[in-house]
Every structure is written in C-alpha cells, then in structure tokens.
Write a protein that holds these residues in place. Structure first.
Motif, mmCIF file in Angstrom:
data_model
loop_
_atom_site.group_PDB
_atom_site.id
_atom_site.type_symbol
_atom_site.label_atom_id
_atom_site.label_comp_id
_atom_site.label_asym_id
_atom_site.label_seq_id
_atom_site.Cartn_x
_atom_site.Cartn_y
_atom_site.Cartn_z
ATOM 1 N N ALA A 107 0.851 -1.287 0.050
ATOM 2 C CA ALA A 107 0.033 0.046 0.110
ATOM 3 C C ALA A 107 0.794 1.230 -0.061
ATOM 4 N N ALA A 108 1.939 1.255 0.852
ATOM 5 C CA ALA A 108 2.806 2.237 0.819
ATOM 6 C C ALA A 108 3.551 2.707 -0.561
ATOM 7 N N GLN A 109 3.857 1.578 -1.016
ATOM 8 C CA GLN A 109 4.724 1.589 -2.588
ATOM 9 C C GLN A 109 3.622 2.159 -3.602
ATOM 10 N N SER A 110 2.299 1.783 -3.552
ATOM 11 C CA SER A 110 1.249 2.093 -4.428
ATOM 12 C C SER A 110 1.114 3.758 -4.189
ATOM 13 N N TYR A 111 1.194 4.223 -2.825
ATOM 14 C CA TYR A 111 1.022 5.694 -2.663
ATOM 15 C C TYR A 111 2.106 6.512 -3.190
ATOM 16 N N LEU A 112 3.380 6.091 -2.831
ATOM 17 C CA LEU A 112 4.569 6.656 -3.344
ATOM 18 C C LEU A 112 4.739 6.588 -4.763
ATOM 19 N N ASP A 113 4.214 5.486 -5.484
ATOM 20 C CA ASP A 113 4.383 5.471 -6.904
ATOM 21 C C ASP A 113 3.770 6.723 -7.611
ATOM 22 N N ARG A 114 3.189 7.397 -7.072
ATOM 23 C CA ARG A 114 2.080 8.385 -7.594
ATOM 24 C C ARG A 114 2.731 9.825 -7.535
ATOM 25 N N LEU A 115 3.865 9.694 -6.930
ATOM 26 C CA LEU A 115 4.559 11.077 -6.675
ATOM 27 C C LEU A 115 5.890 11.274 -7.319
ATOM 28 N N GLN A 116 6.182 12.596 -7.726
ATOM 29 C CA GLN A 116 7.194 13.009 -8.628
ATOM 30 C C GLN A 116 8.055 14.007 -7.968
ATOM 31 N N GLY A 117 9.399 14.262 -8.622
ATOM 32 C CA GLY A 117 9.986 15.402 -8.000
ATOM 33 C C GLY A 117 10.935 14.934 -6.681
ATOM 34 N N THR B 200 11.465 3.734 -4.340
ATOM 35 C CA THR B 200 10.886 4.897 -4.807
ATOM 36 C C THR B 200 12.084 6.024 -5.017
ATOM 37 N N HIS B 201 13.103 6.023 -4.254
ATOM 38 C CA HIS B 201 14.153 6.856 -4.315
ATOM 39 C C HIS B 201 14.777 6.676 -5.652
ATOM 40 N N LYS B 202 15.133 5.418 -6.189
ATOM 41 C CA LYS B 202 15.650 5.117 -7.496
ATOM 42 C C LYS B 202 14.858 5.508 -8.582
ATOM 43 N N ARG B 203 13.514 5.523 -8.504
ATOM 44 C CA ARG B 203 12.824 5.842 -9.514
ATOM 45 C C ARG B 203 12.843 7.224 -9.522
ATOM 46 N N LEU B 204 12.564 8.045 -8.277
ATOM 47 C CA LEU B 204 12.612 9.632 -8.365
ATOM 48 C C LEU B 204 13.925 10.031 -9.001
ATOM 49 N N LEU B 205 15.118 9.537 -8.516
ATOM 50 C CA LEU B 205 16.364 9.838 -8.939
ATOM 51 C C LEU B 205 16.531 9.847 -10.473
ATOM 52 N N GLY B 206 16.035 8.660 -11.023
ATOM 53 C CA GLY B 206 15.942 8.730 -12.443
ATOM 54 C C GLY B 206 14.959 9.796 -13.271
ATOM 55 N N ALA B 207 14.258 10.543 -12.519
ATOM 56 C CA ALA B 207 13.583 11.722 -13.444
ATOM 57 C C ALA B 207 14.244 12.884 -12.609
ATOM 58 N N GLY B 208 15.180 12.878 -11.787
ATOM 59 C CA GLY B 208 15.794 14.188 -11.523
ATOM 60 C C GLY B 208 15.177 14.430 -10.242
ATOM 61 N N GLY B 209 14.495 13.787 -9.380
ATOM 62 C CA GLY B 209 14.068 13.930 -8.109
ATOM 63 C C GLY B 209 14.917 13.443 -7.097
ATOM 64 N N ARG B 210 14.192 13.284 -6.019
ATOM 65 C CA ARG B 210 14.762 12.300 -4.900
ATOM 66 C C ARG B 210 13.797 12.143 -3.757
ATOM 67 N N LEU B 211 14.438 11.412 -2.726
ATOM 68 C CA LEU B 211 13.586 10.920 -1.630
ATOM 69 C C LEU B 211 14.167 11.771 -0.479
ATOM 70 N N ARG B 212 13.477 12.499 0.403
ATOM 71 C CA ARG B 212 14.239 12.941 1.687
ATOM 72 C C ARG B 212 13.183 12.766 2.982
ATOM 73 N N LEU B 213 13.855 12.381 4.040
ATOM 74 C CA LEU B 213 13.149 11.965 5.218
ATOM 75 C C LEU B 213 13.352 12.982 6.322
#
Lengths: 97, 151
Positions: free
Chosen positions: A25-35, A58-71
């Motif tokens: 469920a968490a993955q599904s939610y985060l998969d919708r986000l960008q940047g 999620t971080h690897k997907r965001l990195l591929g599009a120029g974004g990132r994950l921060r906590l």
C-alpha cells in the motif's frame, strides 16, 4: 497499521508501522509522486526491511527523473535501521528530533 | 517468567505477533524502548519462514524477561536447516542505483540485538533461533551455535 497523507506541494506524512503487511500500500501511494518528495516520519513508529525496500525503490525511481526522496523527523529506531543498512548514505535524512 | 504463543504461517499474522510482544513486554516489565528492535527481528525471521519454508505447523514464539532486557525464542517445526546467522554479506556502501533491498533483513538482525543463536534438530526437523536484546550497548556480530537441539 499505517496511514499516509499528503504529497505534491506538502510533505507526505507517514503514521504508524511500515511492515511487510503495509509495504504494498505504501509503495502504491509513493509511486504516484514525482520530484523531490519529503516524507515526514515524526509519527512513523516502526520500519522493517520491507519498508526499506519501499523507500529504496521510490528513491531510485525519483532519481531517474531528477528528483529524490528525503526523510525528516526520524526516531531512534529508524535512525538505527538507516545507519546499519547504509541508507543514511543514500537518502537525505534529517533526524529532526 | 516466560510466555509462549503459536502463530500460523501467514504474513497477516504479523499484527498478532506484534500484539503479543507488546503485551508480553508490559506484563514482564521489559523496557518498551527495546520493542521496535525485537519486533523488527521477529518480523524478518517470521516472514522468511512464511516465504521460504515448506512446513505447515505453527511457529512458536517465547518471550522471557532477563536483566535489563529480553530473550526471545522462535521455534520452527517441520523445518529445513537454514542458519540465519550465516546470511550472505550485503554491500551497504553501494550507491543507490546499485542497491537492492533483498537480504537486508537477515543482515540487520545481528546488528540490532546483543546476540543471536541458531540451532537445528535433525531428528525432529526443528529449527530454533534465540536472540537477546538488552538496554546495554549493542554488540554487532552474532554468536552462533549449530549444536543438536531439541524442540
């Protein structure tokens, strides 16, 4: 139990426990986000390796599009998990408390 | 004092395991600060059994207070030998694009507890994992035992 709210212009707020039963469920939610996605972990009490997998994917997907994950606002338990797994070297983590 | 409970081999049973640990900690006076790490280790061990073990019998978990902490025993009947203390190493220095999440759970276990021991009974086909967590500073690295066990 895990609840997720926010995203887009506001931080994503994770509350509860991110374990193997909640990872999909968490993955599904985060998969919708960008940047640049900020996760507010101030109410995230528990994280297992299943949750680490969600964050990494999620971080690897965001990195591929120029974004990132921060906590932000990670508790002691989460800090230990991130430190021992080396995730503190690949994610931007602000203990915040 | 110790408490035992049996758990069916399903991922959704994790909530029951966490309820059991929370209640047992409270009843036995185990410091609550140790709970998250104990739950983490139990989740990794239990989900590993659910994913890879061929057995059907319930898994037993015993929780016993010890000075400044807790000893947890997980017993798996109908088990094949699998020494969780011999998990393959994980390169935690890799950059994000090269990292894979697999294997992290077992890798982290000895880093979160004071000790972890694995035993296996060939005759009974029973695996047993005993770990201890206390308020003392963690000592990375696991003690290992491969002696004959009785379940």
């Amino acid at each position: 139990m895990l609840t997720i709210e926010g995203g887009g212009e506001t931080p994503v707020v994770l509350s509860g426990r991110l374990d193997a039963t909640q990872a999909a469920a968490a993955q599904s939610y985060l998969d919708r986000l960008q940047g640049v996605v900020t996760l507010d972990c101030s109410d995230l009490q528990y994280l297992s390796s299943a949750g680490l997998g969600v964050f990494l994917k999620t971080h690897k997907r965001l990195l591929g599009a120029g974004g990132r994950l921060r906590l932000t606002a990670v508790n002691r338990h989460l800090q230990d998990i991130f430190s021992y797994s080396g995730f503190d070297q690949i994610l931007e983590i602000d203990p915040g408390r | 004092m110790s408490e035992n409970a049996l758990f069916a081999r399903r991922i959704d049973v994790l909530a029951e395991i966490f309820a059991f640990t929370t209640a047992a900690f409270a009843r036995q006076g185990v410091p609550a600060a140790l709970l998250a790490d104990v739950d983490f280790v139990l989740e990794e061990l239990f989900t590993n059994i659910v994913k890879y073990s061929r057995g059907k019998a319930p898994v037993a978990i015993e929780i016993a207070a010890i000075p400044q902490g807790v000893q947890v025993t997980l017993t798996e009947p109908e088990a094949d030998r699998f020494d969780v203390t011999q998990a393959p190493p994980v390169d935690i220095a890799l950059p994000a694009v090269q990292r894979q999440p697999g294997g992290l759970g077992l890798y982290l276990i000895p880093r979160l507890v004071d000790s972890v021991q694995y035993g296996y009974s060939e005759g009974e086909r029973c695996g047993r994992i005993v770990f201890r967590k206390t308020s003392a500073a963690p000592s990375p690295g696991a003690a290992k035992r491969n002696g004959e066990e009785r379940c």
